[in-house]
Design an enzyme around this catalytic site. Structure first.
Site, PDB file in Angstrom:
ATOM      1  N   HIS A   1       0.795  -1.235   0.000  1.00  0.00           N
ATOM      2  CA  HIS A   1       0.000   0.000   0.000  1.00  0.00           C
ATOM      3  C   HIS A   1       0.819   1.272   0.000  1.00  0.00           C
ATOM      4  CE1 HIS A   1       0.920  -0.128   4.303  1.00  0.00           C
ATOM      5  NE2 HIS A   1       0.644   1.148   4.326  1.00  0.00           N
TER       6      HIS A   1
HETATM    7  C1  UD1 Z   1      -1.706   6.194   5.274  1.00  0.00           C
HETATM    8  C2  UD1 Z   1      -0.349   6.717   5.725  1.00  0.00           C
HETATM    9  C3  UD1 Z   1       0.692   5.612   5.599  1.00  0.00           C
HETATM   10  C4  UD1 Z   1       0.243   4.364   6.343  1.00  0.00           C
HETATM   11  C5  UD1 Z   1      -1.155   3.946   5.897  1.00  0.00           C
HETATM   12  C6  UD1 Z   1      -1.627   2.812   6.779  1.00  0.00           C
HETATM   13  C7  UD1 Z   1      -0.043   9.121   5.257  1.00  0.00           C
HETATM   14  C8  UD1 Z   1       0.647  10.115   4.407  1.00  0.00           C
HETATM   15  N1  UD1 Z   1       0.096   7.825   4.891  1.00  0.00           N
HETATM   16  O1  UD1 Z   1      -1.592   5.868   3.900  1.00  0.00           O
HETATM   17  O2  UD1 Z   1       1.917   6.050   6.190  1.00  0.00           O
HETATM   18  O3  UD1 Z   1       1.157   3.327   6.087  1.00  0.00           O
HETATM   19  O4  UD1 Z   1      -2.065   5.055   6.036  1.00  0.00           O
HETATM   20  O5  UD1 Z   1      -2.592   2.020   6.165  1.00  0.00           O
HETATM   21  O6  UD1 Z   1      -0.683   9.483   6.206  1.00  0.00           O
HETATM   22  N2  UD1 Z   1      -8.985   4.974   1.398  1.00  0.00           N
HETATM   23  C9  UD1 Z   1     -10.222   4.374   1.298  1.00  0.00           C
HETATM   24  N3  UD1 Z   1     -10.767   3.886   2.464  1.00  0.00           N
HETATM   25  C10 UD1 Z   1     -10.155   3.996   3.675  1.00  0.00           C
HETATM   26  C11 UD1 Z   1      -8.880   4.593   3.741  1.00  0.00           C
HETATM   27  C12 UD1 Z   1      -8.324   5.093   2.573  1.00  0.00           C
HETATM   28  O7  UD1 Z   1     -10.823   4.269   0.243  1.00  0.00           O
HETATM   29  O8  UD1 Z   1     -10.717   3.546   4.679  1.00  0.00           O
HETATM   30  C13 UD1 Z   1      -8.410   5.575   0.173  1.00  0.00           C
HETATM   31  C14 UD1 Z   1      -8.492   7.091   0.255  1.00  0.00           C
HETATM   32  O9  UD1 Z   1      -9.698   7.561  -0.242  1.00  0.00           O
HETATM   33  C15 UD1 Z   1      -7.308   7.509  -0.584  1.00  0.00           C
HETATM   34  C16 UD1 Z   1      -6.314   6.350  -0.455  1.00  0.00           C
HETATM   35  O10 UD1 Z   1      -7.034   5.241   0.077  1.00  0.00           O
HETATM   36  O11 UD1 Z   1      -7.697   7.606  -1.911  1.00  0.00           O
HETATM   37  C17 UD1 Z   1      -5.146   6.687   0.418  1.00  0.00           C
HETATM   38  O12 UD1 Z   1      -5.550   7.017   1.742  1.00  0.00           O
HETATM   39  P1  UD1 Z   1      -4.658   7.975   2.669  1.00  0.00           P
HETATM   40  O13 UD1 Z   1      -5.274   8.042   4.023  1.00  0.00           O
HETATM   41  O14 UD1 Z   1      -4.363   9.257   1.976  1.00  0.00           O
HETATM   42  O15 UD1 Z   1      -3.251   7.250   2.763  1.00  0.00           O
HETATM   43  P2  UD1 Z   1      -2.852   5.714   2.964  1.00  0.00           P
HETATM   44  O16 UD1 Z   1      -2.333   5.206   1.666  1.00  0.00           O
HETATM   45  O17 UD1 Z   1      -3.951   4.982   3.623  1.00  0.00           O
HETATM   46  N1  UDP Z   2      -3.586  -5.005   9.163  1.00  0.00           N
HETATM   47  C1  UDP Z   2      -4.869  -5.494   9.404  1.00  0.00           C
HETATM   48  N2  UDP Z   2      -5.613  -5.887   8.331  1.00  0.00           N
HETATM   49  C2  UDP Z   2      -5.166  -5.826   7.059  1.00  0.00           C
HETATM   50  C3  UDP Z   2      -3.856  -5.333   6.832  1.00  0.00           C
HETATM   51  C4  UDP Z   2      -3.102  -4.915   7.917  1.00  0.00           C
HETATM   52  O1  UDP Z   2      -5.297  -5.577  10.552  1.00  0.00           O
HETATM   53  O2  UDP Z   2      -5.913  -6.184   6.148  1.00  0.00           O
HETATM   54  C5  UDP Z   2      -2.780  -4.560  10.319  1.00  0.00           C
HETATM   55  C6  UDP Z   2      -1.435  -5.203  10.420  1.00  0.00           C
HETATM   56  O3  UDP Z   2      -1.533  -6.461  11.039  1.00  0.00           O
HETATM   57  C7  UDP Z   2      -0.670  -4.175  11.233  1.00  0.00           C
HETATM   58  C8  UDP Z   2      -1.245  -2.871  10.749  1.00  0.00           C
HETATM   59  O4  UDP Z   2      -2.498  -3.182  10.160  1.00  0.00           O
HETATM   60  O5  UDP Z   2      -0.968  -4.297  12.615  1.00  0.00           O
HETATM   61  C9  UDP Z   2      -0.317  -2.294   9.720  1.00  0.00           C
HETATM   62  O6  UDP Z   2      -0.927  -1.239   9.074  1.00  0.00           O
HETATM   63  P1  UDP Z   2      -0.566  -0.799   7.612  1.00  0.00           P
HETATM   64  O7  UDP Z   2       0.196  -1.871   6.917  1.00  0.00           O
HETATM   65  O8  UDP Z   2      -1.819  -0.318   7.005  1.00  0.00           O
HETATM   66  O9  UDP Z   2       0.320   0.502   7.855  1.00  0.00           O
HETATM   67  P2  UDP Z   2       1.883   0.721   8.159  1.00  0.00           P
HETATM   68  O10 UDP Z   2       2.264  -0.128   9.308  1.00  0.00           O
HETATM   69  O11 UDP Z   2       2.625   0.421   6.893  1.00  0.00           O
HETATM   70  O12 UDP Z   2       1.946   2.188   8.447  1.00  0.00           O
END
Ligand code: UD1
Ligand code: UDP
Length: 357
Positions: free
Chosen positions: A207
């Site tokens: 992601h």
């Molecule tokens: C964010 C964090 C990243 C972290 C990740 C954990 C920042 C800059 N990045 O990235 O460090 O590893 O969360 O998962 O804060 N979206 C959905 N549904 C949701 C959540 C997101 O559709 O529930 C979509 C949003 O609409 C957007 C995209 O996913 O288009 C990215 O979401 P965003 O919160 O900007 O960043 P992440 O990639 O989730």
């Molecule tokens: N995780 C979860 N369900 C999923 C994918 C990840 O519960 O489908 C959990 C994972 O076990 C870990 C956390 O989410 O505890 C990690 O989050 P993510 O990979 O989104 O973000 P990052 O750690 O890279 O910021």
């Protein structure tokens, strides 16, 4: 002691679950949770609050799906208002997301002390939004709760010993969460049954913006996983960000894609997987907690101790490099008994500091 805690993204719910549980057990501590709304799908947010008994957020700012500037700016404004209303003694933030920097900056400007959980981590890649968020958050935090010795050294090297802040070696709250919730996951999860009780599979997640937003890197990763899937099943709970981008990528995944899962499901997948391949920060450590070798499909990691000890291999996003790492890591017989993350005491250590202030 009144604490305002900012959460917004999936990994922050998991980290907050561990520390909030500990804070609830301490006399004289009131914690108010604020959800920025950054993650909002049921399976990216509600599922964690429901399953993990995280206190219900008193506020949800519902700010999401925006560019960095608009997202961080709106959060900053919303959190400042709540700080002025609630007047907490301390603001707590987790990790390195836009919710983290927005919370820390809002508090610091109006002189509310800031505690940063998961401080001191560095990838040394300033093109990552996470690196910018964590460096700035560290610099304006009053209490830096470091999960590892590497994190403490990073802060020392940047001169933090001369800044007006306190550095604590707390350990990693994600290990606390893993140890605690792993006791219940088998009874609470049906993910393995739903998948037909897979054996000997690779668990993967992708992601991070550095991979999803670069079609060459993403194509190469998908292609490598497709290749591996020909001989060993690859299972991927897919982040909505990646799902959207894959719709327009010519290279299609041929492996098992499922919707994002809750934490109990994730623990069961981790317990039964043979190998983890990921660009997630949290999952690299969870691979280790649940005794899996890990291949990290990034060019750097903040969790360098896993690489130094042979549990994790950095493969970047080159197909041949990923397949080479797969050949190396799938056949290792590793000893996972090392204590790298504080042994499940991080939340207690952080709570001890907070109640002593
Ligand atoms: C964010 C964090 C990243 C972290 C990740 C954990 C920042 C800059 N990045 O990235 O460090 O590893 O969360 O998962 O804060 N979206 C959905 N549904 C949701 C959540 C997101 O559709 O529930 C979509 C949003 O609409 C957007 C995209 O996913 O288009 C990215 O979401 P965003 O919160 O900007 O960043 P992440 O990639 O989730
Ligand atoms: N995780 C979860 N369900 C999923 C994918 C990840 O519960 O489908 C959990 C994972 O076990 C870990 C956390 O989410 O505890 C990690 O989050 P993510 O990979 O989104 O973000 P990052 O750690 O890279 O910021």
């Amino acid at each position: 002691m009144k604490i305002l805690t900012i959460v917004g993204a999936r990994p922050q719910f998991i980290k907050a679950a561990a520390l909030s549980r500990e804070l609830k057990s301490r006399a004289g501590v009131e914690e108010i949770l604020v959800h920025t709304g950054q993650h909002f799908d049921k399976n990216m947010s509600d599922v964690f609050f429901d399953e993990m008994n995280i206190p219900k957020p008193k506020y949800n700012l519902e700010i999401n799906s925006l560019g960095h500037g608009a997202m961080t700016g709106r959060m900053l404004e919303g959190i400042e208002k709540l700080l002025l209303d609630e007047k907490p003694n301390m603001l707590l933030v987790y990790g390195d997301t836009n919710s983290t920097i927005a919370g820390a900056l809002a508090a610091k400007k109006i002189h509310v002390p800031v505690g940063h959980v998961e401080a001191g981590l560095r990838s040394f890649n300033m093109r990552m939004p996470e690196e910018v968020n964590r460096i700035l958050t560290d610099r304006i935090s009053d209490h830096l709760f470091c999960p590892t010795d590497t994190a403490i050294n990073n802060l020392k090297n940047e001169g933090f010993n001369d800044f007006d802040c306190k550095i604590h070696r707390s350990g990693d709250v994600m290990q606390d969460a893993a140890l605690y919730y792993a006791q219940f996951s088998e009874a609470k999860s049906d993910v393995l049954a739903k998948l037909g009780n897979p054996k000997n599979f690779v668990l993967t997640t992708i992601h991070r913006a550095e991979n999803t937003d670069d079609p060459i890197r993403l194509t190469s990763i998908i292609s490598a996983l497709n290749e591996i899937n020909k001989s060993q099943q690859v299972i991927c709970p897919l982040h909505p960000r990646t799902r959207k981008i894959l719709e327009n990528l010519p290279e299609k995944p041929a492996f098992s894609i499922i919707d994002p899962v809750g934490y109990f499901d994730m623990i069961e997948l981790l317990k039964h997987a043979s190998l983890v391949m990921t660009d997630s920060g949290g999952l690299q450590k969870e691979a280790f907690f649940f005794q899996n070798a890990c291949i990290t499909m990034r060019d750097q990691t903040e969790w360098t101790e896993l690489v130094d000890n042979g549990y994790n291999m950095l493969a970047g996003a080159d197909k041949e490099a990923i397949l080479g790492a797969y050949d190396t890591m799938r056949s290792l017989n590793l000893d996972f008994s090392k204590d790298l993350y504080g042994g499940g005491m991080a939340s207690a250590n952080i709570a001890n500091v907070l109640v002593s202030l």
